[in-house]
Write a protein that holds these residues in place. Structure first.
Motif, mmCIF file in Angstrom:
data_model
loop_
_atom_site.group_PDB
_atom_site.id
_atom_site.type_symbol
_atom_site.label_atom_id
_atom_site.label_comp_id
_atom_site.label_asym_id
_atom_site.label_seq_id
_atom_site.Cartn_x
_atom_site.Cartn_y
_atom_site.Cartn_z
ATOM 1 N N LEU A 53 0.749 -1.378 -0.251
ATOM 2 C CA LEU A 53 -0.226 0.135 0.101
ATOM 3 C C LEU A 53 0.618 1.085 -0.015
ATOM 4 O O LEU A 53 0.488 2.217 -0.483
ATOM 5 N N ARG A 54 2.295 1.034 0.576
ATOM 6 C CA ARG A 54 2.866 2.424 0.609
ATOM 7 C C ARG A 54 3.479 2.563 -0.682
ATOM 8 O O ARG A 54 3.427 3.686 -1.301
ATOM 9 N N CYS A 55 4.198 1.605 -1.181
ATOM 10 C CA CYS A 55 4.992 1.891 -2.427
ATOM 11 C C CYS A 55 4.373 1.522 -3.715
ATOM 12 O O CYS A 55 4.920 1.915 -4.799
ATOM 13 N N ARG A 56 3.221 0.889 -3.702
ATOM 14 C CA ARG A 56 2.224 0.329 -4.734
ATOM 15 C C ARG A 56 3.015 -0.504 -5.642
ATOM 16 O O ARG A 56 2.656 -0.777 -6.789
ATOM 17 N N ARG A 57 4.005 -1.294 -5.257
ATOM 18 C CA ARG A 57 4.607 -2.279 -5.657
ATOM 19 C C ARG A 57 4.051 -3.693 -5.457
ATOM 20 O O ARG A 57 3.869 -3.817 -4.221
ATOM 21 N N PRO A 58 4.214 -4.711 -6.276
ATOM 22 C CA PRO A 58 4.100 -5.939 -5.808
ATOM 23 C C PRO A 58 4.754 -6.529 -4.491
ATOM 24 O O PRO A 58 6.004 -6.011 -4.396
ATOM 25 N N GLN A 59 4.477 -7.060 -3.715
ATOM 26 C CA GLN A 59 4.921 -7.303 -2.158
ATOM 27 C C GLN A 59 6.129 -7.917 -2.393
ATOM 28 O O GLN A 59 7.213 -8.009 -1.726
ATOM 29 N N LYS A 60 6.405 -8.874 -3.439
ATOM 30 C CA LYS A 60 7.769 -9.687 -3.619
ATOM 31 C C LYS A 60 8.741 -8.776 -4.158
ATOM 32 O O LYS A 60 9.966 -9.229 -3.819
ATOM 33 N N VAL A 61 8.469 -7.511 -4.601
ATOM 34 C CA VAL A 61 9.531 -6.781 -5.043
ATOM 35 C C VAL A 61 9.360 -5.438 -4.219
ATOM 36 O O VAL A 61 9.553 -4.214 -5.058
ATOM 37 N N CYS A 62 8.721 -5.171 -3.103
ATOM 38 C CA CYS A 62 8.337 -4.001 -2.603
ATOM 39 C C CYS A 62 9.756 -3.046 -2.113
ATOM 40 O O CYS A 62 10.817 -3.863 -1.760
ATOM 41 N N LEU A 63 9.516 -2.109 -2.307
ATOM 42 C CA LEU A 63 10.706 -1.226 -2.101
ATOM 43 C C LEU A 63 10.525 -0.121 -0.912
ATOM 44 O O LEU A 63 11.607 0.604 -0.675
ATOM 45 N N CYS A 64 9.690 -0.772 0.070
ATOM 46 C CA CYS A 64 9.698 0.206 1.183
ATOM 47 C C CYS A 64 11.125 -0.025 2.114
ATOM 48 O O CYS A 64 11.425 1.087 2.897
ATOM 49 N N PRO A 65 11.659 -1.207 2.174
ATOM 50 C CA PRO A 65 13.270 -1.158 2.733
ATOM 51 C C PRO A 65 13.958 0.036 2.434
ATOM 52 O O PRO A 65 15.095 0.419 3.150
ATOM 53 N N PHE A 66 13.835 0.310 1.126
ATOM 54 C CA PHE A 66 14.600 1.364 0.622
ATOM 55 C C PHE A 66 14.143 2.758 0.722
ATOM 56 O O PHE A 66 14.862 3.859 0.282
ATOM 57 N N LEU A 67 12.678 3.061 1.192
ATOM 58 C CA LEU A 67 12.494 4.306 1.533
ATOM 59 C C LEU A 67 12.864 4.971 2.697
ATOM 60 O O LEU A 67 12.972 3.977 3.509
ATOM 61 N N PRO A 68 12.906 6.139 2.957
ATOM 62 C CA PRO A 68 13.020 6.716 4.239
ATOM 63 C C PRO A 68 12.021 6.335 5.211
ATOM 64 O O PRO A 68 10.838 6.448 4.923
ATOM 65 N N SER A 69 12.207 6.132 6.357
ATOM 66 C CA SER A 69 11.142 5.716 7.663
ATOM 67 C C SER A 69 10.204 6.791 7.542
ATOM 68 O O SER A 69 9.139 6.504 8.056
ATOM 69 N N LEU A 236 14.797 -0.442 -7.338
ATOM 70 C CA LEU A 236 13.908 -0.760 -8.527
ATOM 71 C C LEU A 236 14.656 -1.174 -9.876
ATOM 72 O O LEU A 236 14.252 -2.245 -10.467
ATOM 73 N N CYS A 237 15.757 -0.878 -10.340
ATOM 74 C CA CYS A 237 16.335 -0.990 -11.361
ATOM 75 C C CYS A 237 17.102 -2.459 -10.843
ATOM 76 O O CYS A 237 17.074 -3.256 -12.057
ATOM 77 N N SER A 238 17.523 -2.798 -9.862
ATOM 78 C CA SER A 238 18.228 -3.933 -9.556
ATOM 79 C C SER A 238 17.213 -5.019 -9.589
ATOM 80 O O SER A 238 17.393 -6.072 -10.178
ATOM 81 N N PHE A 239 15.917 -4.806 -9.085
ATOM 82 C CA PHE A 239 15.114 -5.764 -9.237
ATOM 83 C C PHE A 239 14.508 -6.174 -10.401
ATOM 84 O O PHE A 239 14.449 -7.248 -11.044
ATOM 85 N N GLN A 240 14.453 -5.324 -11.246
ATOM 86 C CA GLN A 240 13.995 -5.470 -12.615
ATOM 87 C C GLN A 240 15.052 -6.283 -13.471
ATOM 88 O O GLN A 240 14.767 -6.984 -14.120
ATOM 89 N N LEU A 241 16.584 -5.889 -13.224
ATOM 90 C CA LEU A 241 17.545 -6.463 -13.746
ATOM 91 C C LEU A 241 17.493 -8.038 -13.411
ATOM 92 O O LEU A 241 17.885 -8.885 -14.206
ATOM 93 N N GLN A 242 17.221 -8.045 -12.062
ATOM 94 C CA GLN A 242 17.123 -9.622 -11.609
ATOM 95 C C GLN A 242 16.210 -10.550 -12.092
ATOM 96 O O GLN A 242 16.300 -11.731 -12.462
ATOM 97 N N HIS A 243 14.821 -9.627 -12.780
ATOM 98 C CA HIS A 243 13.873 -10.404 -13.242
ATOM 99 C C HIS A 243 13.705 -10.442 -15.037
ATOM 100 O O HIS A 243 12.669 -10.447 -15.489
ATOM 101 N N GLY A 244 14.900 -10.223 -15.383
ATOM 102 C CA GLY A 244 14.990 -10.232 -16.817
ATOM 103 C C GLY A 244 15.156 -9.013 -17.836
ATOM 104 O O GLY A 244 15.282 -9.060 -18.807
#
Length: 286
Positions: A53-69, A236-244
């Motif tokens: 709900l926060r980063c609006r990304r699929p949970q498997k590639v959630c970006l919240c750990p990389f966002l400021p608290s 985000l770019c790292s996740f995308q590169l890892q997935h093809g």
């Protein structure tokens, strides 16, 4: 309608070359039954992947750990003027930018043409003496030089950023007279884009998030802001590169290395623009 009804109700004569001699096509009632059986089949509903709900990304590639608290505390107010085509892009950087900043500090306005009657709030921002528009060109002043020669400590700036492809941004800037009212500035920092999953015209062209990150760090005089804002983009770019996904080199890089595999343009203006990519390193061509 009567003719249609009669057509489906009539029995079709046997077909000599059918699977079995003497078989006939189904009557109208048979067709109704067949369609009824199809309608009764269960519909397979594709399950959507759980979304954060926060980063609006699929949970498997959630970006919240990389966002400021907590949202970054900034005095600068951003106005992102977004081309409508950007709304449908999956890998956009503006939503990440908005998530990192307090509410009201990143305002997104979608459209191609803007005027004072239909967009009074944006018009007021453009008329404000504290407003800057981030757009490179011969009339632009380097943002860092502007900050150094002015006492900006007590000034809460507004910054307008045009979000779209380079050609879209150029078209929007030229055809909206309101955007010629604020002071025009550009970035002087030599920063290679980290947004490697989308093609840029040249090596020094940046994504909207990257432009905002550099501008905010300069205006707020805090280099940590740039680092914090770029963190989710790199993830985000790292996740995308890892997935093809593949790394997208800039058009400038492809031309210089002989890897540009598209037909060369015949239009003189486009040829001149491509030559500029190879010779002019001072600004991003638009």
């Amino acid at each position: 309608m009567d003719n249609v009804h009669c057509r489906f109700s009539s029995t079709v004569a046997p077909v000599e070359n059918g699977p079995e001699n003497g078989d006939i096509y189904p009557t109208g009632d048979g067709l109704v039954d067949a369609f009824g059986d199809l309608a009764a089949l269960p519909v397979e509903v594709e399950e959507r992947r759980p979304t954060c709900l926060r980063c609006r990304r699929p949970q498997k590639v959630c970006l919240c750990p990389f966002l400021p608290s907590q949202p970054l505390e900034v005095s600068t107010c951003l106005y992102v003027v977004q081309h409508p085509a950007e709304e449908s892009r999956v890998l956009r950087t503006v939503p990440l930018l908005a998530t990192c900043l307090p509410q009201g500090k990143c305002n997104v306005i979608v459209g191609r043409r803007f005027n004072e009657e239909k967009h009074p709030e944006l018009a007021a921002v453009c008329h404000d003496s504290r407003t800057l528009i981030l757009y490179p060109g011969p009339k632009s002043q380097n943002l860092e030089e502007l900050v150094q020669c002015r006492d900006v400590g007590a000034i809460n700036h507004n910054v307008i950023i045009i979000d779209g492809t380079w050609s879209q941004a150029k078209n929007m800037f030229l055809k909206n007279s309101m955007f010629h009212l604020p002071k025009q500035v550009q970035l002087n920092r030599t920063l290679s884009s980290q947004y490697v999953i989308r093609t840029q015209p040249s090596n020094i062209c940046l994504s909207t998030l990257e432009c905002a990150a550099v501008a905010l760090s300069v205006l707020e005089r805090n280099d940590e802001i740039q680092e914090v804002l770029l963190r989710p983009l790199k993830a985000l770019c790292s996740f995308q590169l890892q997935h093809g996904a593949q790394i997208h080199h800039s058009k400038e890089h492809l031309l210089k290395t002989g890897m540009y595999d598209k037909p060369m343009p015949k239009n003189k203006r486009k040829i001149k623009r491509m030559e500029k990519l190879l010779t002019d390193h001072s600004i991003c061509p638009r």
